[in-house]
Design an enzyme around this catalytic site. Structure first.
Site, PDB file in Angstrom:
ATOM      1  N   ARG A  59      -3.139  -1.242  13.430  1.00  0.00           N
ATOM      2  CA  ARG A  59      -4.613  -1.198  13.445  1.00  0.00           C
ATOM      3  C   ARG A  59      -5.123  -2.580  13.832  1.00  0.00           C
ATOM      4  NH1 ARG A  59      -3.503   2.200   8.991  1.00  0.00           N
ATOM      5  NH2 ARG A  59      -4.206   4.330   9.357  1.00  0.00           N
TER       6      ARG A  59
ATOM      7  N   HIS B  99      -4.893  -9.516  13.365  1.00  0.00           N
ATOM      8  CA  HIS B  99      -3.530  -9.213  13.790  1.00  0.00           C
ATOM      9  C   HIS B  99      -3.400  -9.526  15.270  1.00  0.00           C
ATOM     10  CE1 HIS B  99      -3.567  -6.946  10.070  1.00  0.00           C
ATOM     11  NE2 HIS B  99      -4.641  -6.324  10.502  1.00  0.00           N
TER      12      HIS B  99
ATOM     13  N   TYR C 107       1.628  -4.516  13.073  1.00  0.00           N
ATOM     14  CA  TYR C 107       0.579  -3.678  12.485  1.00  0.00           C
ATOM     15  C   TYR C 107      -0.199  -2.926  13.560  1.00  0.00           C
ATOM     16  CZ  TYR C 107      -3.035  -2.320   9.154  1.00  0.00           C
ATOM     17  OH  TYR C 107      -3.889  -1.611   8.352  1.00  0.00           O
TER      18      TYR C 107
ATOM     19  N   ASP D  24      -6.700  -6.648   6.831  1.00  0.00           N
ATOM     20  CA  ASP D  24      -7.944  -6.283   7.483  1.00  0.00           C
ATOM     21  C   ASP D  24      -8.955  -6.040   6.373  1.00  0.00           C
ATOM     22  OD1 ASP D  24      -7.183  -3.843   6.417  1.00  0.00           O
ATOM     23  OD2 ASP D  24      -6.648  -2.955   8.338  1.00  0.00           O
TER      24      ASP D  24
ATOM     25  N   GLU E 130       0.802  -1.232   0.000  1.00  0.00           N
ATOM     26  CA  GLU E 130       0.000   0.000   0.000  1.00  0.00           C
ATOM     27  C   GLU E 130       0.830   1.276   0.000  1.00  0.00           C
ATOM     28  OE1 GLU E 130      -3.661  -0.151   2.610  1.00  0.00           O
ATOM     29  OE2 GLU E 130      -2.866  -2.145   2.957  1.00  0.00           O
TER      30      GLU E 130
ATOM     31  N   ASP F 230      -2.648  -4.761   3.563  1.00  0.00           N
ATOM     32  CA  ASP F 230      -2.860  -5.100   4.978  1.00  0.00           C
ATOM     33  C   ASP F 230      -3.948  -6.159   5.150  1.00  0.00           C
ATOM     34  OD1 ASP F 230      -0.965  -3.201   5.672  1.00  0.00           O
ATOM     35  OD2 ASP F 230      -2.451  -1.619   5.858  1.00  0.00           O
TER      36      ASP F 230
ATOM     37  N   GLU G 253     -10.259  -3.407   5.028  1.00  0.00           N
ATOM     38  CA  GLU G 253      -9.905  -2.390   4.043  1.00  0.00           C
ATOM     39  C   GLU G 253      -8.777  -2.871   3.149  1.00  0.00           C
ATOM     40  OE1 GLU G 253      -9.297   2.431   3.824  1.00  0.00           O
ATOM     41  OE2 GLU G 253      -9.199   1.418   5.748  1.00  0.00           O
TER      42      GLU G 253
END
Length: 944
Positions: free
Chosen positions: A335, A380, A333, A106, A18, A104, A108
């Site tokens: 988040r 995570h 990570y 998750d 990203e 990532d 999103e």
């Protein structure tokens, strides 16, 4: 076998992450044979307005970017600023034999990976590569163990995105029509704003109560030491067996709500006098074992809260610093809603406990922590130092904010695997009989820690600055029941109940999480949104709602009650999580939310008041606006017939009807906390002169001179006679001048005004005959000679400076760069990051805070008078987190060579040009309208 040697046999692999920073770090771990490139976040999204929607879509689809009539099909477009990056990715893909999507792990990140697939349309094998830390072992392990794209996670994220678009784009226009243009509503931002507003309402309704108590200092008669003090301080708890009223015993309007003894000042002083010669003795000593277990490792929200308490960081600054730590391989990570540590992390933490604190501090078994967040993704582990061996802060080479946040994460992680702190808590009760026969009992409590355990490494902060931290000891004298004590001093103390504290960023994040509203990973952006929109401003670290937010929340509560209902918003999160788990389908759920279903379909009143199904027909709600009285929504009673109104140009108060006799009106400062708008203050504002101040007539021109309070401050101007042309070639502009800083509207005179409007003043001419003038400009008073300008010290010098003084100034070389530094406006203390003194200074663009290294401009809601040291440190932390401003390279402008045009071609070209101009005008008009629509609609998008 390493990924690099595998690739040598298998061709070239393209890895898409990203961010560019992450790409650079990962490239170093993979080596040749791998191309690592960034998508730079989302490569496509719902359109930012009608101008971005393809021409084939019309009507509601064009406005919303979602086809609500066809299963809520989203219209995705590649962002204009990402087209070049998409082309680059496509070109790299052509030369690749395999594609790894490494966004990532998750919802999103999964959605970004899906969008990449949809846009790039790869013809080579595709694998989903996931990792939770950027270390060599983690990256190489991720390459060796890819998985498939998780479509359920994608569906859940896309449903969330569509839901937020429908909410924002349908409800925001209602705010534009009924409150003020360019406002925005959002599923989570509106609820967060409501929480802040409700807290302020509680403060407005609050009425303080006064209560008194006694504090006694009792002596044992022994010589004390650190382990056995000679005195103890105890508070009066009962009189004749009845408990003394404390702050918790009063309700919000100052009434006693429990059966207690309320002491006023007279009674308290009388009791103290009656106890002067009383003989006191210990009535009981109660000792209990004390045990405190370590705190769980950080998840996103607890990290934000602790960084706010301990480091003074806002949520946004915390996430910016954490992002850099993650991308550079220092932490996992950032988040996450999980408190779980991997086996690798537990082993690393336990090893450091033994190494740094000794085996006495290491529990026999590793500690595990149960998740506290409902529907936690658990994608995570907790936020921790990366790697299978933790680097101590000193080993990282980090500095500044990154060092401080890493140290906080490191300490918390290591402490989570240490032994409990243990000790004893003691309560001593002391009693005696007063001279008037009343029995008085005092109580003191203490705490001793015999083994600090995890507290050797880390102690959590508290939201209340007056709260006692866990590691604080309070030692009491070693006394036994029946021991006689002397009353060395008895003092009388008066107290007043306090209104509920305003939210800080840390406590609002905590509240949102406890109510299960929104996702932990989005709280920083939610806070940023409500601050940027002007719904909330900061006073120190406290979040204060603006009067505008009162109007917005009032409208939403009255006509869209369900949309800002806390339980409704939490249930929506449950529904979205069910979609992620495959237990619910996205399209039927969106239909119920947007169109309603069964008894709710088409019934706006049912959808708005919170009854029945929590999904109830948004479309009908935003269509039926007839019942919304815009004036009533934005009006709030202050008292004594005074109303606070939120107008298009800001808040104001008025009494009586407009144009009626006795009508009064006054503006209210934008940064006034709503709970400070009392009837008394409102009367002061109304009593102030307002409007135009007639100063007299200019004897030279005969024009009336008036003073006014304008948007950019007070000024004087002349009133031109009726019929004076205001536009065109013969337009006449009235003379106008700003008041000096030393002047005010209340005291300015006609003579002052005429002097001000006489500027610029001719000081004289130099030896070459060039005129020198004294002028007042945007950045203060100055002299001007041709194109050469020189600053002067004070505004008063504009009228007093002589030609000799001006020539003296011009005789010296012009100072390049900055002028001499002005003295600081305020000193705030020592910055906890740089260790340097922080001051507030007056700069070219307004007041700013600085520690000599970093400068941060004060926000609109900050003032030099009210800014606290904590707020100053927070502004500096946010500025450091952003990093230095990027310099934009100036493009060289190429001059087109002059062309000789033949006279013959001129006439023909004129005809063609006329046709083209007509067409261009039409196109321009369409484009301008489309851009206007896009700009308005884009403002409605919510951060969540």
């Amino acid at each position: 076998m390493s990924p690099t040697s595998e690739t040598a046999k298998g061709g070239r692999r393209l890895v898409i992450v990203e961010s560019p920073a992450k790409a650079k770090t990962i490239k170093g771990y993979l080596g040749p044979g791998y191309v690592v490139e960034a998508s730079v976040g989302h490569i496509r999204d719902l359109p930012n307005g009608a101008a971005e929607v393809p021409d084939k879509y019309t009507g509601e689809v064009r406005r919303l970017g979602v086809d609500v009539e066809n299963d809520f099909e989203p219209i995705y477009v590649v962002n204009a600023d990402k087209k070049a990056q998409v082309k680059k990715l496509k070109d790299l893909l052509k030369d690749s034999d395999e594609l790894f999507l490494a966004t990532d792990e998750d919802r999103e990140g999964e959605a970004i990976a899906w969008h990449l697939l949809e846009v790039l349309k790869p013809k080579v094998p595709v694998k989903r590569m996931v990792f939770h830390e950027i270390t060599k072992a983690a990256i190489q392990g991720a390459v060796a163990n890819p998985r498939e794209l998780n479509k359920r996670m994608v569906d859940a994220q896309e449903t969330r995105r569509i839901l937020d678009r429908l909410y924002g784009y349908e409800v925001s226009p209602v705010l534009w029509k009924k409150v003020m243009p360019r406002l925005s509503a959002g599923r989570v931002q509106s609820v967060a704003t409501r929480l802040v507003v409700e807290r302020e309402r509680e403060r407005i309704a609050f009425r303080s109560a006064e209560y008194w108590d006694l504090t006694g200092t009792f002596g044992t008669g022994r010589t004390g030491d650190a382990s056995d003090p000679s005195q103890l301080v105890a508070r009066l708890t009962t009189v004749d067996g009845k408990r003394i009223a404390q702050g918790r015993d009063f309700n919000s309007v100052g009434q006693l709500k429990s059966d207690t003894l309320h002491l006023d000042e007279t009674n308290a002083r009388a009791l103290a006098a009656a106890l002067e010669n009383t003989r006191f003795a210990v009535r009981s000593v109660e000792s209990k074992p004390y045990r405190r277990s370590p705190y769980a490792p950080f998840r996103t929200t607890t990290m934000q809260q602790e960084a706010s308490r301990k480091l003074g960081f806002g949520a946004k600054a915390t996430m910016q610093v954490a992002q850099k730590l993650y991308e550079n391989g220092f932490i996992t990570y950032m988040r996450t809603d999980s408190t779980t540590l991997s086996d690798t992390a537990v082993t690393a933490a336990r090893a450091q406990v033994t190494q740094l604190y000794g085996s006495d501090y290491l529990p026999d078994k590793p500690r595990t922590y149960a998740g506290k967040v409902k529907n936690a993704q658990e994608a995570h582990e907790a936020i921790r130092p990366s790697g299978d061996r933790f680097r101590t802060p000193a080993e990282t080479g980090l500095t500044g904010d990154q060092f401080r946040l890493y140290e906080l994460i490191w300490k918390r992680t290591v402490a989570s695997q240490m032994k409990d702190a243990i000790g004893n808590s003691v309560t001593v009760k002391i009693g005696g009989t007063a001279a008037d026969g009343r029995d008085a009992e005092f109580s003191a409590s203490g705490k001793t820690i015999t083994f600090h355990g995890f507290m050797k490494a880390y102690v959590e902060g508290a939201d209340d600055p007056n709260a006692e931290l866990d590691d604080r000891e309070r030692r009491l004298p070693q006394v036994s029941e029946g021991d006689a004590l002397s009353a060395d001093e008895i003092t009388v103390d008066g107290h007043a109940t306090k209104p509920p504290a305003r939210y800080t960023e840390a406590s609002l994040v905590k509240e949102l999480e406890e109510r299960e509203i929104g996702r932990p990973s989005t709280y920083a952006s939610i806070l940023g949104t409500i601050l940027d929109r002007g719904y909330v401003f900061k006073k120190g670290t406290a979040l204060v709602p603006s009067f505008l937010s009162f109007a917005v929340v009032n409208l939403l509560e009255t006509h869209f009650g369900r949309l800002v209902d806390y339980d409704f918003t939490a249930r929506m999160e449950d529904d979205l999580d069910r979609i992620a788990r495959g237990e619910a389908q996205a399209v039927p759920w969106l239909k119920r939310f947007y169109f309603g279903e069964g008894d709710d379909a088409g019934v706006a009143s049912s959808a708005g008041n919170g009854d029945g199904d929590h999904l109830g027909g948004l479309k009908e709600l935003v269509t039926d606006l007839g019942a919304i009285d815009a004036r009533e929504i934005s009006s709030f009673p202050v008292g004594d017939g005074i109303l606070l109104r939120v107008g298009r140009y800001g808040p104001y108060i008025e009494r009586g009807e407009k144009d009626a006799e006795g009508h009064q009106r006054a503006d209210v400062p934008d940064d006034l906390p709503p709970d400070e708008l009392t009837v008394e203050y409102a009367e002061e504002l109304l009593a102030k002169p307002s409007g135009d101040f007639a100063l007299g007539t200019d004897p030279a021109s005969g024009h009336e001179i008036i003073a006014k309070d304008g948007r950019y401050g007070p000024y004087v101007t002349e009133v031109l006679p009726e019929g004076t042309p205001k536009t065109g070639k013969n337009a006449v502009k009235p003379r106008t001048a700003s008041l000096f800083k030393s002047m005010s509207l209340d005291t300015v005179t006609l003579e002052d005004a005429l002097k001000l409007m006489s500027l610029p003043r001719v000081v004289g001419t130099d030896a070459e005959g060039v005129e020198i003038t004294a002028q007042n400009g945007r950045y203060g008073p100055y002299l001007k000679k041709g194109t050469d300008s020189r600053s002067i010290d004070t505004e008063e010098q504009l009228f007093s400076i002589t030609l000799e003084e001006a020539l003296e100034i011009y005789s010296k070389p012009k100072q390049r760069g900055r002028a001499a530094a002005k003295p600081p406006l305020k000193e705030l203390g020592e910055d906890p990051v740089s260790g340097k003194p922080v001051v507030v200074k007056d700069g070219r663009f307004g007041a700013y805070v600085t520690d000599g290294e970093t400068n941060a401009t004060l926000r609109a809601a900050d003032s030099v008078e009210d800014i606290t040291p904590e707020r100053g440190y927070e502004l500096l932390a946010e500025k450091r987190a952003k990093g230095p401003a990027k310099k934009t390279a100036k493009k060289a402008v190429k001059k087109a060579p002059a062309k000789k045009t033949a006279a013959k071609k001129t006439a023909a070209k004129k005809t063609t040009a006329a046709k083209k101009t007509t067409a261009a005008k039409k196109t321009t008009a369409k484009t301008a309208a489309a851009k206007k629509t896009a700009a308005s609609a884009a403002k409605a998008a919510d951060a969540e």
